[in-house]
Design a protein around this motif. Structure first.
Motif, PDB file in Angstrom:
ATOM      1  N   LEU A  45      21.901  43.588 -52.106  1.00  0.00           N
ATOM      2  CA  LEU A  45      23.291  43.969 -52.362  1.00  0.00           C
ATOM      3  C   LEU A  45      24.052  44.310 -51.087  1.00  0.00           C
ATOM      4  O   LEU A  45      25.263  44.498 -51.121  1.00  0.00           O
ATOM      5  N   SER A  46      23.368  44.368 -49.969  1.00  0.00           N
ATOM      6  CA  SER A  46      23.970  44.809 -48.716  1.00  0.00           C
ATOM      7  C   SER A  46      24.442  43.633 -47.880  1.00  0.00           C
ATOM      8  O   SER A  46      23.861  42.552 -47.909  1.00  0.00           O
ATOM      9  N   LYS A  47      25.487  43.873 -47.110  1.00  0.00           N
ATOM     10  CA  LYS A  47      25.961  42.869 -46.155  1.00  0.00           C
ATOM     11  C   LYS A  47      25.174  42.943 -44.857  1.00  0.00           C
ATOM     12  O   LYS A  47      25.188  42.026 -44.063  1.00  0.00           O
ATOM     13  N   VAL A  48      24.472  44.049 -44.629  1.00  0.00           N
ATOM     14  CA  VAL A  48      23.689  44.257 -43.407  1.00  0.00           C
ATOM     15  C   VAL A  48      22.222  44.024 -43.748  1.00  0.00           C
ATOM     16  O   VAL A  48      21.528  44.915 -44.210  1.00  0.00           O
ATOM     17  N   LYS A  49      21.757  42.812 -43.537  1.00  0.00           N
ATOM     18  CA  LYS A  49      20.391  42.448 -43.925  1.00  0.00           C
ATOM     19  C   LYS A  49      19.326  43.104 -43.062  1.00  0.00           C
ATOM     20  O   LYS A  49      18.181  43.218 -43.471  1.00  0.00           O
ATOM     21  N   ALA A  50      19.684  43.561 -41.873  1.00  0.00           N
ATOM     22  CA  ALA A  50      18.700  44.219 -41.003  1.00  0.00           C
ATOM     23  C   ALA A  50      18.141  45.479 -41.646  1.00  0.00           C
ATOM     24  O   ALA A  50      17.012  45.876 -41.354  1.00  0.00           O
ATOM     25  N   TYR A  51      18.899  46.109 -42.524  1.00  0.00           N
ATOM     26  CA  TYR A  51      18.397  47.307 -43.201  1.00  0.00           C
ATOM     27  C   TYR A  51      17.116  47.002 -43.964  1.00  0.00           C
ATOM     28  O   TYR A  51      16.218  47.828 -44.022  1.00  0.00           O
ATOM     29  N   GLY A  52      17.041  45.834 -44.546  1.00  0.00           N
ATOM     30  CA  GLY A  52      15.847  45.471 -45.303  1.00  0.00           C
ATOM     31  C   GLY A  52      14.616  45.441 -44.433  1.00  0.00           C
ATOM     32  O   GLY A  52      13.568  45.970 -44.797  1.00  0.00           O
ATOM     33  N   ALA A  53      14.737  44.849 -43.253  1.00  0.00           N
ATOM     34  CA  ALA A  53      13.599  44.774 -42.337  1.00  0.00           C
ATOM     35  C   ALA A  53      13.207  46.162 -41.844  1.00  0.00           C
ATOM     36  O   ALA A  53      12.028  46.489 -41.764  1.00  0.00           O
ATOM     37  N   LEU A  54      14.195  46.980 -41.527  1.00  0.00           N
ATOM     38  CA  LEU A  54      13.886  48.327 -41.056  1.00  0.00           C
ATOM     39  C   LEU A  54      13.195  49.149 -42.138  1.00  0.00           C
ATOM     40  O   LEU A  54      12.200  49.835 -41.871  1.00  0.00           O
ATOM     41  N   ASN A  55      13.692  49.088 -43.333  1.00  0.00           N
ATOM     42  CA  ASN A  55      13.074  49.854 -44.420  1.00  0.00           C
ATOM     43  C   ASN A  55      11.695  49.312 -44.761  1.00  0.00           C
ATOM     44  O   ASN A  55      10.781  50.078 -45.069  1.00  0.00           O
ATOM     45  N   ALA A  56      11.509  48.006 -44.679  1.00  0.00           N
ATOM     46  CA  ALA A  56      10.188  47.434 -44.922  1.00  0.00           C
ATOM     47  C   ALA A  56       9.200  47.918 -43.863  1.00  0.00           C
ATOM     48  O   ALA A  56       8.023  48.139 -44.156  1.00  0.00           O
ATOM     49  N   ALA A  57       9.682  48.111 -42.633  1.00  0.00           N
ATOM     50  CA  ALA A  57       8.815  48.644 -41.582  1.00  0.00           C
ATOM     51  C   ALA A  57       8.369  50.065 -41.917  1.00  0.00           C
ATOM     52  O   ALA A  57       7.208  50.426 -41.710  1.00  0.00           O
ATOM     53  N   TYR A  58       9.267  50.861 -42.455  1.00  0.00           N
ATOM     54  CA  TYR A  58       8.886  52.215 -42.876  1.00  0.00           C
ATOM     55  C   TYR A  58       7.843  52.173 -43.985  1.00  0.00           C
ATOM     56  O   TYR A  58       6.917  52.980 -44.018  1.00  0.00           O
ATOM     57  N   VAL A  59       7.988  51.222 -44.898  1.00  0.00           N
ATOM     58  CA  VAL A  59       7.001  51.084 -45.976  1.00  0.00           C
ATOM     59  C   VAL A  59       5.637  50.753 -45.377  1.00  0.00           C
ATOM     60  O   VAL A  59       4.614  51.262 -45.826  1.00  0.00           O
ATOM     61  N   LEU A  60       5.612  49.896 -44.351  1.00  0.00           N
ATOM     62  CA  LEU A  60       4.339  49.601 -43.676  1.00  0.00           C
ATOM     63  C   LEU A  60       3.688  50.874 -43.154  1.00  0.00           C
ATOM     64  O   LEU A  60       2.469  51.021 -43.212  1.00  0.00           O
ATOM     65  N   LEU A  61       4.501  51.772 -42.651  1.00  0.00           N
ATOM     66  CA  LEU A  61       3.951  53.016 -42.108  1.00  0.00           C
ATOM     67  C   LEU A  61       3.242  53.834 -43.179  1.00  0.00           C
ATOM     68  O   LEU A  61       2.182  54.392 -42.930  1.00  0.00           O
ATOM     69  N   ILE A  62       3.824  53.913 -44.375  1.00  0.00           N
ATOM     70  CA  ILE A  62       3.149  54.712 -45.400  1.00  0.00           C
ATOM     71  C   ILE A  62       1.970  53.965 -45.999  1.00  0.00           C
ATOM     72  O   ILE A  62       1.153  54.557 -46.677  1.00  0.00           O
ATOM     73  N   ARG A  63       1.904  52.685 -45.726  1.00  0.00           N
ATOM     74  CA  ARG A  63       0.725  51.916 -46.140  1.00  0.00           C
ATOM     75  C   ARG A  63      -0.336  51.952 -45.045  1.00  0.00           C
ATOM     76  O   ARG A  63      -1.289  51.188 -45.085  1.00  0.00           O
ATOM     77  N   THR A  64      -0.150  52.804 -44.068  1.00  0.00           N
ATOM     78  CA  THR A  64      -1.068  53.019 -42.938  1.00  0.00           C
ATOM     79  C   THR A  64      -1.361  51.751 -42.148  1.00  0.00           C
ATOM     80  O   THR A  64      -2.481  51.482 -41.771  1.00  0.00           O
ATOM     81  N   GLN A  65      -0.329  50.994 -41.892  1.00  0.00           N
ATOM     82  CA  GLN A  65      -0.457  49.786 -41.092  1.00  0.00           C
ATOM     83  C   GLN A  65       0.423  49.898 -39.848  1.00  0.00           C
ATOM     84  O   GLN A  65       1.139  48.991 -39.489  1.00  0.00           O
ATOM     85  N   GLU A  66       0.343  51.056 -39.196  1.00  0.00           N
ATOM     86  CA  GLU A  66       1.194  51.330 -38.043  1.00  0.00           C
ATOM     87  C   GLU A  66       1.135  50.243 -36.978  1.00  0.00           C
ATOM     88  O   GLU A  66       2.149  49.907 -36.381  1.00  0.00           O
ATOM     89  N   ALA A  67      -0.024  49.710 -36.743  1.00  0.00           N
ATOM     90  CA  ALA A  67      -0.188  48.709 -35.685  1.00  0.00           C
ATOM     91  C   ALA A  67       0.627  47.452 -35.960  1.00  0.00           C
ATOM     92  O   ALA A  67       0.972  46.722 -35.032  1.00  0.00           O
ATOM     93  N   GLN A  68       0.966  47.206 -37.212  1.00  0.00           N
ATOM     94  CA  GLN A  68       1.711  45.999 -37.572  1.00  0.00           C
ATOM     95  C   GLN A  68       3.217  46.157 -37.402  1.00  0.00           C
ATOM     96  O   GLN A  68       3.938  45.172 -37.387  1.00  0.00           O
ATOM     97  N   VAL A  69       3.713  47.378 -37.278  1.00  0.00           N
ATOM     98  CA  VAL A  69       5.152  47.614 -37.259  1.00  0.00           C
ATOM     99  C   VAL A  69       5.855  46.940 -36.078  1.00  0.00           C
ATOM    100  O   VAL A  69       6.857  46.248 -36.279  1.00  0.00           O
ATOM    101  N   PRO A  70       5.392  47.072 -34.814  1.00  0.00           N
ATOM    102  CA  PRO A  70       6.113  46.417 -33.722  1.00  0.00           C
ATOM    103  C   PRO A  70       6.230  44.899 -33.902  1.00  0.00           C
ATOM    104  O   PRO A  70       7.306  44.333 -33.680  1.00  0.00           O
TER     105      PRO A  70
END
Length: 80
Positions: A45-70
């Motif tokens: 629903l957003s015009k700023v698609k980068a938000y999706g990637a940033l929020n997905a990166a945060y989800v990776l963090l709670i899935r304990t995949q910190e090394a994959q975030v960069p």
């Protein structure tokens, strides 16, 4: 709080701000799949698609995949 946001989204599911907030509530609860789904709705629903990637990166963090975030951020053209 989750119930309140869900009720508000039942009234108007086009509220990207509510989807983002709901995603963060799910993150706080450690519910990665629910957070991811909420962020996907918000991004659609957003015009700023980068938000999706940033929020997905945060989800990776709670899935304990910190090394994959960069690498994830680089794939989406975001600074790591």
């Amino acid at each position: 709080a989750v119930r309140g946001y869900r009720n508000a989204l039942e009234a108007d599911s086009r509220r990207r701000d509510l989807w983002f907030e709901l995603g963060w509530l799910y993150m706080d609860l450690g519910l990665a799949d629910a957070a991811d789904a909420s962020f996907e709705q918000a991004t659609a629903l957003s015009k700023v698609k980068a938000y999706g990637a940033l929020n997905a990166a945060y989800v990776l963090l709670i899935r304990t995949q910190e090394a994959q975030v960069p690498a994830f951020l680089r794939r989406h053209g975001l600074p790591s």
